[in-house]
Motif scaffolding. Structure first.
Motif, PDB file in Angstrom:
ATOM      1  N   UNK A   1      31.968  11.809   2.980  1.00  0.00           N
ATOM      2  CA  UNK A   1      32.857  11.166   2.041  1.00  0.00           C
ATOM      3  C   UNK A   1      34.264  11.744   2.079  1.00  0.00           C
ATOM      4  N   UNK A   2      34.410  12.983   2.537  1.00  0.00           N
ATOM      5  CA  UNK A   2      35.699  13.639   2.475  1.00  0.00           C
ATOM      6  C   UNK A   2      36.331  13.802   3.838  1.00  0.00           C
ATOM      7  N   UNK A   3      37.497  14.471   3.844  1.00  0.00           N
ATOM      8  CA  UNK A   3      38.188  14.781   5.086  1.00  0.00           C
ATOM      9  C   UNK A   3      37.489  15.986   5.733  1.00  0.00           C
ATOM     10  N   UNK A   4      37.172  15.830   6.995  1.00  0.00           N
ATOM     11  CA  UNK A   4      36.458  16.883   7.707  1.00  0.00           C
ATOM     12  C   UNK A   4      37.363  17.500   8.771  1.00  0.00           C
ATOM     13  N   UNK A   5      37.409  18.837   8.815  1.00  0.00           N
ATOM     14  CA  UNK A   5      38.211  19.528   9.821  1.00  0.00           C
ATOM     15  C   UNK A   5      37.344  20.517  10.592  1.00  0.00           C
TER      16      UNK A   5
ATOM     17  N   UNK B   1      38.934   4.357   6.283  1.00  0.00           N
ATOM     18  CA  UNK B   1      39.807   3.380   5.647  1.00  0.00           C
ATOM     19  C   UNK B   1      41.184   3.893   5.297  1.00  0.00           C
ATOM     20  N   UNK B   2      41.375   5.216   5.374  1.00  0.00           N
ATOM     21  CA  UNK B   2      42.696   5.783   5.103  1.00  0.00           C
ATOM     22  C   UNK B   2      43.559   5.661   6.351  1.00  0.00           C
ATOM     23  N   UNK B   3      44.647   4.905   6.229  1.00  0.00           N
ATOM     24  CA  UNK B   3      45.503   4.707   7.399  1.00  0.00           C
ATOM     25  C   UNK B   3      46.525   5.820   7.564  1.00  0.00           C
ATOM     26  N   UNK B   4      46.855   6.499   6.489  1.00  0.00           N
ATOM     27  CA  UNK B   4      47.842   7.574   6.561  1.00  0.00           C
ATOM     28  C   UNK B   4      47.142   8.913   6.769  1.00  0.00           C
TER      29      UNK B   4
ATOM     30  N   UNK C   1      51.793  19.501  19.299  1.00  0.00           N
ATOM     31  CA  UNK C   1      51.686  18.066  19.539  1.00  0.00           C
ATOM     32  C   UNK C   1      50.455  17.550  18.820  1.00  0.00           C
ATOM     33  N   UNK C   2      50.481  16.314  18.368  1.00  0.00           N
ATOM     34  CA  UNK C   2      49.320  15.744  17.692  1.00  0.00           C
ATOM     35  C   UNK C   2      49.142  14.305  18.122  1.00  0.00           C
ATOM     36  N   UNK C   3      47.886  13.873  18.152  1.00  0.00           N
ATOM     37  CA  UNK C   3      47.567  12.510  18.538  1.00  0.00           C
ATOM     38  C   UNK C   3      46.569  11.914  17.563  1.00  0.00           C
ATOM     39  N   UNK C   4      46.554  10.585  17.548  1.00  0.00           N
ATOM     40  CA  UNK C   4      45.577   9.852  16.735  1.00  0.00           C
ATOM     41  C   UNK C   4      45.319   8.515  17.450  1.00  0.00           C
ATOM     42  N   UNK C   5      44.683   8.561  18.596  1.00  0.00           N
ATOM     43  CA  UNK C   5      44.637   7.424  19.525  1.00  0.00           C
ATOM     44  C   UNK C   5      44.002   6.146  18.989  1.00  0.00           C
ATOM     45  N   UNK C   6      43.042   6.261  18.085  1.00  0.00           N
ATOM     46  CA  UNK C   6      42.374   5.059  17.594  1.00  0.00           C
ATOM     47  C   UNK C   6      42.605   4.827  16.110  1.00  0.00           C
ATOM     48  N   UNK C   7      43.571   5.551  15.563  1.00  0.00           N
ATOM     49  CA  UNK C   7      43.917   5.349  14.157  1.00  0.00           C
ATOM     50  C   UNK C   7      42.962   5.980  13.177  1.00  0.00           C
ATOM     51  N   UNK C   8      42.078   6.845  13.677  1.00  0.00           N
ATOM     52  CA  UNK C   8      41.150   7.525  12.775  1.00  0.00           C
ATOM     53  C   UNK C   8      41.253   9.037  12.985  1.00  0.00           C
ATOM     54  N   UNK C   9      40.414   9.598  13.862  1.00  0.00           N
ATOM     55  CA  UNK C   9      40.415  11.038  14.132  1.00  0.00           C
ATOM     56  C   UNK C   9      41.751  11.450  14.739  1.00  0.00           C
TER      57      UNK C   9
ATOM     58  N   UNK D   1      47.483   3.744   2.232  1.00  0.00           N
ATOM     59  CA  UNK D   1      48.880   3.332   2.290  1.00  0.00           C
ATOM     60  C   UNK D   1      49.142   2.442   1.090  1.00  0.00           C
ATOM     61  N   UNK D   2      50.081   2.890   0.269  1.00  0.00           N
ATOM     62  CA  UNK D   2      50.377   2.158  -0.954  1.00  0.00           C
ATOM     63  C   UNK D   2      51.554   1.213  -0.723  1.00  0.00           C
TER      64      UNK D   2
END
Lengths: 117, 111
Positions: free
Chosen positions: A2-6, A28-31, A66-74, A97-98
């Motif tokens: 349910x939460x953000x996992x690192x 579902x979080x886009x940001x 540098x950071x990437x997010x190739x599929x809009x999730x991970x 995103x509001x």
């Protein structure tokens, strides 16, 4: 989950090595945001993604980061040629995103503690 | 860019007393002001927030006030309890969606 996992929660590396830190945001979080937190300090902004693209990377301290997010999730934060000064807790957060121009709650992960020896 | 100043850095109170933490911001375009609580070794979590169209918001023992003219906002905790002990961060954000955080206030509530 349910939460953000690192992952990893802890990383010890030697000076000069390459490191990758991973963030899996809330579905579902886009940001997505990366922050860095040193002992006794507030979170310091690094980079912000809206979907797959880096909307703002002005907080990255230099070109070793540098950071990437190739599929809009991970997302993966990559640090090359690590230095002792990179030691900190790297926090990832995600949000919905509001409406344009409005901020909203950030949901943080537990962080990845990086120690560079 | 935005600059957020927070004080005090440490606040020690007796259980039952009130605690006030103050923040100032620099960007007049900022319109969203959240407060996060971070317990030792844990993730920051939102406890209350306020938008620029209101001057005060209350949720049980916590309240936040905002003065847009002076560009400062404050967190008020009444009837403090030992479990309120934590580090509290204020933040400000505007059209960029990127919250800028203060340096934090370590609140210690003595039983």
């Amino acid at each position: 989950g349910a939460g953000v996992s690192q992952t990893p929660s802890n990383k010890v590396t030697e000076k000069g090595k390459y490191v990758e830190l991973r963030c899996d945001p809330i579905s579902g979080h886009t940001a997505l945001y990366w922050y860095r937190q040193s002992l006794g300090q507030g979170p310091e902004f690094l980079i912000y993604f809206q979907g797959t693209g880096a909307a703002d990377d002005s907080g990255l301290p230099n070109d070793r980061f540098f950071a990437v997010r190739p599929e809009g999730s991970v997302s993966t934060l990559k640090i090359q040629r690590t230095e002792r000064g990179d030691s900190a807790v790297y926090l990832c957060a995600s949000s919905l995103t509001l409406l344009a121009g409005e901020g909203g709650e950030l949901f943080f992960g537990e962080g990845s503690r990086l120690t560079v020896l | 860019g935005e600059n957020v100043e927070q004080h005090p850095s440490t606040l020690s109170v007796q259980e039952g007393d009130s605690a006030v933490i103050k923040c100032t911001y620099s960007d007049s375009a900022s319109n969203y002001f959240p407060w996060y609580k971070q317990e030792l070794g844990k993730r920051p979590q939102l406890i209350i927030d306020i938008r620029s169209n209101v001057g005060e918001k209350k949720d049980q023992r916590i309240a936040v006030t905002l003065n847009k003219t002076a560009k400062h906002f404050s967190l008020h905790i009444t009837e403090t309890q030992p479990e309120d002990s934590a580090v509290y961060f204020c933040a400000a954000s505007g059209g960029s969606y990127i919250p800028t955080f203060g340096r934090g206030t370590s609140l210690i509530v003595h039983p």
